[in-house]
Design a protein around this motif. Structure first.
Motif, short mmCIF file in Angstrom:
data_model
loop_
_atom_site.label_atom_id
_atom_site.label_comp_id
_atom_site.label_asym_id
_atom_site.label_seq_id
_atom_site.Cartn_x
_atom_site.Cartn_y
_atom_site.Cartn_z
N GLU A 32 0.80 -1.21 0.00
CA GLU A 32 0.00 0.00 0.00
C GLU A 32 0.85 1.28 0.00
O GLU A 32 0.38 2.34 -0.37
CB GLU A 32 -0.92 -0.02 1.22
CG GLU A 32 -1.96 1.06 1.25
CD GLU A 32 -2.88 0.89 2.44
OE1 GLU A 32 -2.63 1.49 3.49
OE2 GLU A 32 -3.85 0.11 2.31
N TYR A 33 2.09 1.17 0.40
CA TYR A 33 2.95 2.36 0.53
C TYR A 33 3.99 2.49 -0.57
O TYR A 33 4.80 3.42 -0.54
CB TYR A 33 3.62 2.37 1.90
CG TYR A 33 2.68 2.77 2.99
CD1 TYR A 33 2.40 4.10 3.23
CD2 TYR A 33 2.02 1.81 3.75
CE1 TYR A 33 1.50 4.48 4.21
CE2 TYR A 33 1.12 2.18 4.73
CZ TYR A 33 0.87 3.52 4.96
OH TYR A 33 -0.03 3.88 5.93
N LYS A 36 4.90 5.97 -1.89
CA LYS A 36 4.22 6.93 -1.01
C LYS A 36 5.06 7.21 0.23
O LYS A 36 6.12 6.64 0.41
CB LYS A 36 2.86 6.38 -0.58
CG LYS A 36 1.90 6.15 -1.73
CD LYS A 36 0.59 5.60 -1.24
CE LYS A 36 -0.36 5.34 -2.40
NZ LYS A 36 -1.59 4.71 -1.95
N SER A 38 5.02 7.07 4.38
CA SER A 38 4.31 6.34 5.44
C SER A 38 3.52 7.30 6.32
O SER A 38 3.84 8.47 6.46
CB SER A 38 5.31 5.56 6.31
OG SER A 38 6.14 6.45 7.00
N MET A 69 -0.12 -5.73 3.03
CA MET A 69 -0.74 -4.64 2.26
C MET A 69 -0.62 -3.30 2.97
O MET A 69 -0.36 -2.29 2.34
CB MET A 69 -2.22 -4.95 2.01
CG MET A 69 -2.46 -5.94 0.91
SD MET A 69 -1.84 -5.39 -0.69
CE MET A 69 -2.90 -3.99 -1.02
N SER A 70 -0.85 -3.27 4.29
CA SER A 70 -1.00 -1.96 4.94
C SER A 70 -0.12 -1.75 6.16
O SER A 70 -0.03 -0.61 6.62
CB SER A 70 -2.45 -1.76 5.35
OG SER A 70 -2.81 -2.70 6.35
N ARG A 72 -0.70 -2.50 9.22
CA ARG A 72 -1.58 -1.96 10.26
C ARG A 72 -1.25 -2.54 11.63
O ARG A 72 -1.33 -3.74 11.84
CB ARG A 72 -3.03 -2.25 9.91
CG ARG A 72 -3.50 -1.44 8.72
CD ARG A 72 -4.91 -1.71 8.40
NE ARG A 72 -5.74 -1.45 9.58
CZ ARG A 72 -7.05 -1.60 9.58
NH1 ARG A 72 -7.67 -1.99 8.51
NH2 ARG A 72 -7.73 -1.35 10.67
#
Length: 85
Positions: A32-33, A36, A38, A69-70, A72
Motif C-alpha cells: 500500500e505504501y 508513497k 508512510s 498490504m497496509s 496496520r
C-alpha cells in the motif's frame, strides 16, 4: 540480509554498499505504501521505494518479498488480544 517496509533509504544508502560488497538482500515492501510516504502511528513518516526502484533492485539480483498490504498495527493488537482471551 533482509530489509522490512521498503524504505527509500534502502535504495540510497544500503543498495550501493551491498553492490560494492557483492552481497544480495531481500526487501519486504508494504504494498500500500509503494511510492508513497508512510503515515504509521508508531514511526515517523518516511518515503517508500517506488515501483521503478523496486524493478531496478530486482534487476540487480535482489529479491522482493511482501510485508503485507497496509502494515496496520491495530490488526496485530487485535490478534494479540484474541490470543490472550
Amino acid at each position: 540480509l533482509t530489509f522490512d517496509d521498503g524504505c527509500r533509504s534502502f535504495f540510497t544508502g544500503a543498495l550501493p554498499l551491498l553492490e560494492e560488497l557483492h552481497l544480495k538482500a531481500t526487501i519486504f515492501p508494504v504494498a500500500e505504501y509503494v511510492g508513497k510516504v508512510s503515515s504509521w502511528d508508531v514511526l515517523p513518516s518516511f518515503p517508500h521505494l517506488t515501483k521503478k526502484e523496486l524493478f531496478e533492485i530486482s534487476s540487480l539480483g535482489h529479491e522482493i518479498g511482501s510485508h503485507g498490504m497496509s502494515h496496520r498495527a491495530d490488526a496485530f493488537r487485535k490478534l494479540m488480544a484474541a490470543l490472550n482471551e
